[in-house]
Motif scaffolding. Sequence first.
Motif, PDB file in Angstrom:
ATOM      1  N   ARG A   1       7.799  45.917 -24.431  1.00  0.00           N
ATOM      2  CA  ARG A   1       9.037  46.650 -24.727  1.00  0.00           C
ATOM      3  C   ARG A   1       8.781  47.917 -25.530  1.00  0.00           C
ATOM      4  N   GLY A   2       7.602  48.043 -26.110  1.00  0.00           N
ATOM      5  CA  GLY A   2       7.315  49.173 -26.980  1.00  0.00           C
ATOM      6  C   GLY A   2       7.927  49.028 -28.354  1.00  0.00           C
ATOM      7  N   VAL A   3       8.068  47.772 -28.805  1.00  0.00           N
ATOM      8  CA  VAL A   3       8.564  47.525 -30.163  1.00  0.00           C
ATOM      9  C   VAL A   3       7.405  47.729 -31.132  1.00  0.00           C
ATOM     10  N   VAL A   4       7.497  48.778 -31.934  1.00  0.00           N
ATOM     11  CA  VAL A   4       6.413  49.176 -32.827  1.00  0.00           C
ATOM     12  C   VAL A   4       6.993  49.572 -34.185  1.00  0.00           C
ATOM     13  N   MET A   5       6.127  49.678 -35.172  1.00  0.00           N
ATOM     14  CA  MET A   5       6.531  50.279 -36.434  1.00  0.00           C
ATOM     15  C   MET A   5       6.263  51.763 -36.367  1.00  0.00           C
TER      16      MET A   5
ATOM     17  N   SER B   1      17.417  51.781 -34.720  1.00  0.00           N
ATOM     18  CA  SER B   1      16.375  52.114 -33.749  1.00  0.00           C
ATOM     19  C   SER B   1      16.729  51.527 -32.382  1.00  0.00           C
ATOM     20  N   GLN B   2      15.769  51.571 -31.477  1.00  0.00           N
ATOM     21  CA  GLN B   2      15.942  50.927 -30.170  1.00  0.00           C
ATOM     22  C   GLN B   2      15.360  49.501 -30.176  1.00  0.00           C
ATOM     23  N   GLY B   3      15.156  48.989 -31.366  1.00  0.00           N
ATOM     24  CA  GLY B   3      14.608  47.648 -31.527  1.00  0.00           C
ATOM     25  C   GLY B   3      13.387  47.605 -32.422  1.00  0.00           C
ATOM     26  N   CYS B   4      12.925  48.773 -32.822  1.00  0.00           N
ATOM     27  CA  CYS B   4      11.716  48.866 -33.658  1.00  0.00           C
ATOM     28  C   CYS B   4      12.050  48.727 -35.144  1.00  0.00           C
ATOM     29  N   PRO B   5      11.150  48.118 -35.916  1.00  0.00           N
ATOM     30  CA  PRO B   5      11.308  48.099 -37.372  1.00  0.00           C
ATOM     31  C   PRO B   5      10.835  49.434 -37.960  1.00  0.00           C
ATOM     32  N   ALA B   6      11.683  50.452 -37.818  1.00  0.00           N
ATOM     33  CA  ALA B   6      11.341  51.797 -38.281  1.00  0.00           C
ATOM     34  C   ALA B   6      11.452  51.873 -39.801  1.00  0.00           C
ATOM     35  N   VAL B   7      10.592  52.674 -40.414  1.00  0.00           N
ATOM     36  CA  VAL B   7      10.517  52.783 -41.873  1.00  0.00           C
ATOM     37  C   VAL B   7      10.601  54.255 -42.285  1.00  0.00           C
ATOM     38  N   PRO B   8      10.815  54.522 -43.581  1.00  0.00           N
ATOM     39  CA  PRO B   8      10.937  55.911 -44.038  1.00  0.00           C
ATOM     40  C   PRO B   8       9.698  56.747 -43.725  1.00  0.00           C
TER      41      PRO B   8
ATOM     42  N   LEU C   1       2.460  51.882 -35.083  1.00  0.00           N
ATOM     43  CA  LEU C   1       1.677  50.648 -35.107  1.00  0.00           C
ATOM     44  C   LEU C   1       2.222  49.661 -34.084  1.00  0.00           C
ATOM     45  N   ARG C   2       1.372  49.208 -33.184  1.00  0.00           N
ATOM     46  CA  ARG C   2       1.795  48.228 -32.181  1.00  0.00           C
ATOM     47  C   ARG C   2       1.918  46.846 -32.815  1.00  0.00           C
ATOM     48  N   LEU C   3       2.839  46.075 -32.271  1.00  0.00           N
ATOM     49  CA  LEU C   3       3.095  44.719 -32.756  1.00  0.00           C
ATOM     50  C   LEU C   3       3.018  43.738 -31.590  1.00  0.00           C
ATOM     51  N   ASP C   4       2.342  42.625 -31.810  1.00  0.00           N
ATOM     52  CA  ASP C   4       2.237  41.580 -30.794  1.00  0.00           C
ATOM     53  C   ASP C   4       3.039  40.365 -31.230  1.00  0.00           C
ATOM     54  N   GLY C   5       4.132  40.084 -30.508  1.00  0.00           N
ATOM     55  CA  GLY C   5       4.956  38.929 -30.816  1.00  0.00           C
ATOM     56  C   GLY C   5       4.227  37.638 -30.489  1.00  0.00           C
TER      57      GLY C   5
ATOM     58  N   SER D   1      17.174  46.080 -24.165  1.00  0.00           N
ATOM     59  CA  SER D   1      18.302  45.482 -24.889  1.00  0.00           C
ATOM     60  C   SER D   1      18.672  46.296 -26.117  1.00  0.00           C
ATOM     61  N   PHE D   2      17.734  47.081 -26.615  1.00  0.00           N
ATOM     62  CA  PHE D   2      17.910  47.848 -27.839  1.00  0.00           C
ATOM     63  C   PHE D   2      18.280  46.945 -29.020  1.00  0.00           C
ATOM     64  N   LYS D   3      17.720  45.731 -28.966  1.00  0.00           N
ATOM     65  CA  LYS D   3      17.928  44.775 -30.048  1.00  0.00           C
ATOM     66  C   LYS D   3      16.594  44.430 -30.709  1.00  0.00           C
ATOM     67  N   SER D   4      16.659  44.036 -31.964  1.00  0.00           N
ATOM     68  CA  SER D   4      15.473  43.571 -32.684  1.00  0.00           C
ATOM     69  C   SER D   4      15.128  42.155 -32.240  1.00  0.00           C
TER      70      SER D   4
END
Length: 246
Positions: free
Chosen positions: A181-185, A205-212, A165-169, A143-146
Motif C-alpha cells: 500500500r505504500g504505508v511509510v513514515m 495522511s493517506q494512511g501513513c504515520p506522518a511526523v513533523p 521509511l518503509r514499514l512491514d506489517g 482505503s486511505f485508512k491507518s
Amino acid sequence: MIYKIFPAVLFLLFSFSTSKPNSSEPKNSKSATHAEVITSGKLMASSIDTKVEMVYSSLHSDKFALPKLESFAVALKGYYSLKEKGLIKKDILTLVDFSLSSNTKRLWVIDLTTGNVLFHSLVAHGRNTGEEFANNFSNAAESFKSSLGFYATGEIYNGKHGTSLRLDGLEKGVNDNARARGVVMHAADYVSNSFIKNNHRLGRSQGCPAVPTELSKEIISVIKDKSCFFIYHPSRVSNFGAKSIS
C-alpha cells in the motif's frame, strides 16, 4: 570443661556461616546486566505484568511525558514476542497510541536498553480513519485508512516526501499489506501545531504515520532497520501483545 568450650565453638561456627563473601571474588559471568534483562524479557518476575511494570517504572521521563501504561504494556509484550521470533533486531520501541487525540503528541520512541524516551511527537492518521480521533482502520489498498498492530521497520528511501521509511506489517489481515500500500513514515508540513491551531485538528495522511518535518529524519534514522513499531488502539487484540484494554 566441655560446657566452657562448647559456647566458644558455637560462636566460631556462627561467625563463619554469616561472614560476607570476599569482594575480590569474580562475579558470575553468566549473570545478566540490567539492559539485557529489560530487552530480553527474562526477568525473575512472577508474571509478565510484573515485568512490564518494572520496565515502565524504569523509563526516564524528565524531558517527555510517558505513554499510558495500558498501551505500553501491549507494545512491550509484543516487542518481547517479536524479538524472540527474530522478526525485529533492535532494542528500540516505537509506540503510536491512536486512543489519543491527534492534537496531542501520541508517538513515542523508546530505547529499551537505557530506558530513555528519545522522541515524543505528533503523528498523523489516515484521512478516512477519523477527524480528530482515529476510529476506523483498514488493511485495504486505496482505503486511505491507518492500519493497527505491530510492524518491523524497513529501509530508508527518498520519495515524494523526502526521506521516508518503509514499514512491514507483521499481522496477517490487519497490516500485512502495508508495504504494498505504500504505508511509510514520512515528513509532512500538516503535522504541526500551527496546522492544529488553524484547523482545530492535525492534518491527515493517506494512511501513513506522518511526523513533523523537523523531526522526521532524526526519528527515521533511529528506528530504521528492524526495530519494533506498534500502532495501538483499544478496540482490538494484537497477535503478539496481550489484549488491548478498552
